[in-house]
Design a protein around this motif. Structure first.
Motif, short mmCIF file in Angstrom:
data_model
loop_
_atom_site.label_atom_id
_atom_site.label_comp_id
_atom_site.label_asym_id
_atom_site.label_seq_id
_atom_site.Cartn_x
_atom_site.Cartn_y
_atom_site.Cartn_z
N THR A 104 -5.00 1.51 6.75
CA THR A 104 -4.31 2.58 6.01
C THR A 104 -4.18 3.84 6.86
OG1 THR A 104 -6.42 3.28 5.02
CG2 THR A 104 -5.08 1.70 3.78
N LEU A 109 0.81 -1.22 0.00
CA LEU A 109 0.00 0.00 0.00
C LEU A 109 0.85 1.27 0.00
CD1 LEU A 109 -2.78 -1.06 2.54
CD2 LEU A 109 -2.93 -0.98 0.05
N MET A 143 -4.74 6.14 -1.46
CA MET A 143 -5.68 5.06 -1.21
C MET A 143 -6.95 5.25 -2.05
SD MET A 143 -3.92 3.28 0.81
CE MET A 143 -2.49 4.01 -0.01
N LEU A 145 -7.31 -3.04 -1.86
CA LEU A 145 -8.29 -1.99 -1.54
C LEU A 145 -9.68 -2.31 -2.06
CD1 LEU A 145 -6.11 1.20 -2.18
CD2 LEU A 145 -6.74 0.19 0.01
#
Length: 279
Positions: A63, A38, A73, A51
Motif C-alpha cells: 500500500t 485497494l 487503509m 487488509l
C-alpha cells in the motif's frame, strides 16, 4: 499503528528501492488486481478481506509502494479488531489455565475462532483478487509495468539459471559433494534430536512460567538441557557451517559463469555449457 508504519516507512521509503518493489511483485497480475481493489474509496468487502486476511508483507508494504492513502487503509483494516480480540481473550484464558483446566479449554476455543476468521479472510482475499483480475483484465493489461523492476527481474532470471547450472551435481567436486551430504545428514540428526528427544534437550515451560523462577532462573540459556540439548545445538551449528561452505563454492562457480561471454546463439550456449562441464 504497525500497519501505518509499514506503509509509510517501509513501503513509502524503502519502496524507492528497486529490489523492494521487485520482492512485492508490483508487475504481476495479482498485485495489479490488488491495486484496483485497494484504490477504491471507503470500506469495501474485498478491501477488508485483503487488509485483514493478507500477510503484513506484502500487503501493508505494498500500500505504501502504490502510494495509497493511509487513512483509507486504516478504515479498511478496522475489522481486524475482531480476530485480535479473540487472540487477546485466548491469551488471558491460557494464563488462567495454569491453575484451572476449563480456562485452557476456553483459550483453545477462542484461538480456533480467531484462526478461522483470519483464514477465511485470507481465502476470501485470494478469491477477490482472482475475480478482480478476471473482471478487469483489460484495465490490468493497460497498466504500465515498472521498467526498473522489469529489468531487475530479467537479470535475476538470468542469475537463477547460472546458479542452477552451478548447483548441478555433475558440476560438484568430490569435496563439495561430501560437504553437501554431511550437511544434510548432520541437519537431519539435529532435527531428529529436537523432535524425538525434546524432553531431554529442552526444559518444559508455558505461558505461566516466570522468567526469574525455575527452570530458567533469569537466563534464557537455561532453556537448553545439558548435555543432550547442547549436543543437538552443536550439531545444528555444524550443519549450517558445512552448508555455508558448500554455498561458497557454488557462489564462486556462479561468478565464473557470469564473467563468461553471454551466449548469443545456440552454438554459443552449448559452448558455455560444455565449458562449465569441464570446469
Amino acid at each position: 499503528s504497525g500497519s501505518a508504519f509499514q506503509q509509510v516507512v517501509i513501503g513509502g521509503w524503502a519502496g524507492r528501492m528497486v529490489w523492494v518493489r521487485a520482492a512485492c511483485k508490483v508487475n504481476s497480475r495479482g498485485i495489479k488486481a490488488m491495486r484496483i481493489i485497494l484504490s477504491k474509496p471507503g470500506l469495501t468487502r474485498d478491501k477488508m478481506y485483503i487488509l485483514v486476511g493478507g500477510p503484513d508483507w506484502p500487503t501493508s508494504v505494498l500500500t505504501g509502494i502504490l502510494g495509497l492513502k493511509v487513512s483509507q487503509m486504516f478504515v479498511g483494516a478496522l475489522p481486524i479488531i475482531v480476530p485480535i480480540t479473540f487472540v487477546v481473550v485466548s491469551g488471558g484464558c491460557l494464563n488462567y489455565g495454569a491453575s484451572d483446566g476449563k480456562w485452557a479449554s476456553l483459550s483453545t476455543v477462542f484461538l480456533t475462532v480467531s484462526s478461522a476468521t483470519l483464514g477465511s479472510c485470507f481465502f476470501a482475499a485470494v478469491l477477490a483478487i482472482e475475480e478482480t483480475a478476471a473482471q478487469c483484465d483489460a484495465e490490468i493489461r493497460a497498466m504500465p509495468d515498472d521498467q526498473e523492476v522489469k529489468a531487475l527481474e530479467q537479470t535475476m532470471a538470468e542469475d537463477e539459471k547460472l546458479v542452477g547450472l552451478a548447483m548441478k551435481w555433475s558440476e560438484q567436486s568430490r569435496f563439495e559433494r561430501v560437504l553437501l551430504v554431511m550437511a544434510a545428514v548432520v541437519m537431519y540428526m539435529s532435527t531428529a534430536a529436537f523432535v524425538l528427544l525434546s524432553d531431554l534437550c529442552f526444559q518444559t515451560v508455558d505461558l505461566a512460567t516466570r522468567f526469574e523462577g525455575p527452570p530458567l532462573y533469569g537466563r534464557i540459556s537455561n532453556l537448553i538441557r545439558a548435555p543432550h540439548g547442547w549436543m543437538a545445538m552443536a550439531l545444528h551449528v555444524v550443519s549450517i557451517v558445512l552448508y555455508y561452505s558448500w554455498c561458497v563454492g557454488v557462489r564462486s562457480r556462479t561468478e565464473r559463469l557470469r564473467r563468461q561471454p553471454r551466449p548469443t546463439t545456440l552454438n554459443d550456449r552449448n559452448s558455455l555449457l560444455d565449458g562449465a562441464d569441464q570446469g
